[in-house]
Design a protein around this motif. Structure first.
Motif, PDB file in Angstrom:
ATOM      1  N   UNK A   3      77.134 -48.918  10.199  1.00  0.00           N
ATOM      2  CA  UNK A   3      77.123 -47.802  11.143  1.00  0.00           C
ATOM      3  C   UNK A   3      75.695 -47.291  11.208  1.00  0.00           C
ATOM      4  N   UNK A   4      75.111 -47.321  12.399  1.00  0.00           N
ATOM      5  CA  UNK A   4      73.728 -46.876  12.545  1.00  0.00           C
ATOM      6  C   UNK A   4      73.634 -45.452  13.072  1.00  0.00           C
ATOM      7  N   UNK A   5      74.695 -44.979  13.716  1.00  0.00           N
ATOM      8  CA  UNK A   5      74.732 -43.584  14.136  1.00  0.00           C
ATOM      9  C   UNK A   5      76.153 -43.206  14.501  1.00  0.00           C
ATOM     10  N   UNK A   6      76.377 -41.919  14.582  1.00  0.00           N
ATOM     11  CA  UNK A   6      77.700 -41.427  14.949  1.00  0.00           C
ATOM     12  C   UNK A   6      77.537 -40.194  15.823  1.00  0.00           C
ATOM     13  N   UNK A   7      78.471 -39.998  16.711  1.00  0.00           N
ATOM     14  CA  UNK A   7      78.491 -38.807  17.541  1.00  0.00           C
ATOM     15  C   UNK A   7      79.777 -38.057  17.228  1.00  0.00           C
ATOM     16  N   UNK A  63      77.549 -34.195   6.349  1.00  0.00           N
ATOM     17  CA  UNK A  63      76.200 -34.447   5.853  1.00  0.00           C
ATOM     18  C   UNK A  63      75.897 -35.921   6.059  1.00  0.00           C
ATOM     19  N   UNK A  64      74.916 -36.207   6.890  1.00  0.00           N
ATOM     20  CA  UNK A  64      74.559 -37.580   7.199  1.00  0.00           C
ATOM     21  C   UNK A  64      73.183 -37.874   6.629  1.00  0.00           C
ATOM     22  N   UNK A  65      73.041 -39.008   6.013  1.00  0.00           N
ATOM     23  CA  UNK A  65      71.744 -39.416   5.476  1.00  0.00           C
ATOM     24  C   UNK A  65      71.689 -40.927   5.429  1.00  0.00           C
TER      25      UNK A  65
END
Length: 76
Positions: A3-7, A63-65
């Motif tokens: 997963x490279x990004x999420x909305x 929290x995304x990192x």
């Protein structure tokens, strides 16, 4: 799958059946509805999730990192 990004979108709603009884809520009680779409390389969706949260008893924290050493997101 990477997963490279999420909305995510998290609007306030009122509980409706069937989730209301599962949450121990009355129909019409305030809840938070979180819609998440996670994307992999090339913006391909790999996850779609809808969460209903009873905000009287729970918080929503996201929290995304990126892990250290992980590759950067590819440019398009």
């Amino acid at each position: 799958v990477t997963v490279v990004r999420a909305q995510e979108r998290a609007p306030a709603h009122r509980a409706h059946p069937p989730p209301a009884p599962l949450l121990g809520q009355a129909v019409g009680a305030p809840v938070l509805q979180v819609r998440r779409t996670a994307l992999t390389f090339g913006d391909r969706p790999v996850e779609h999730r809808i969460s209903i949260i009873d905000t009287a008893h729970h918080d929503y924290v996201n929290q995304l990192a990126r892990a250290s050493g992980s590759p950067p997101e590819p440019s398009t």
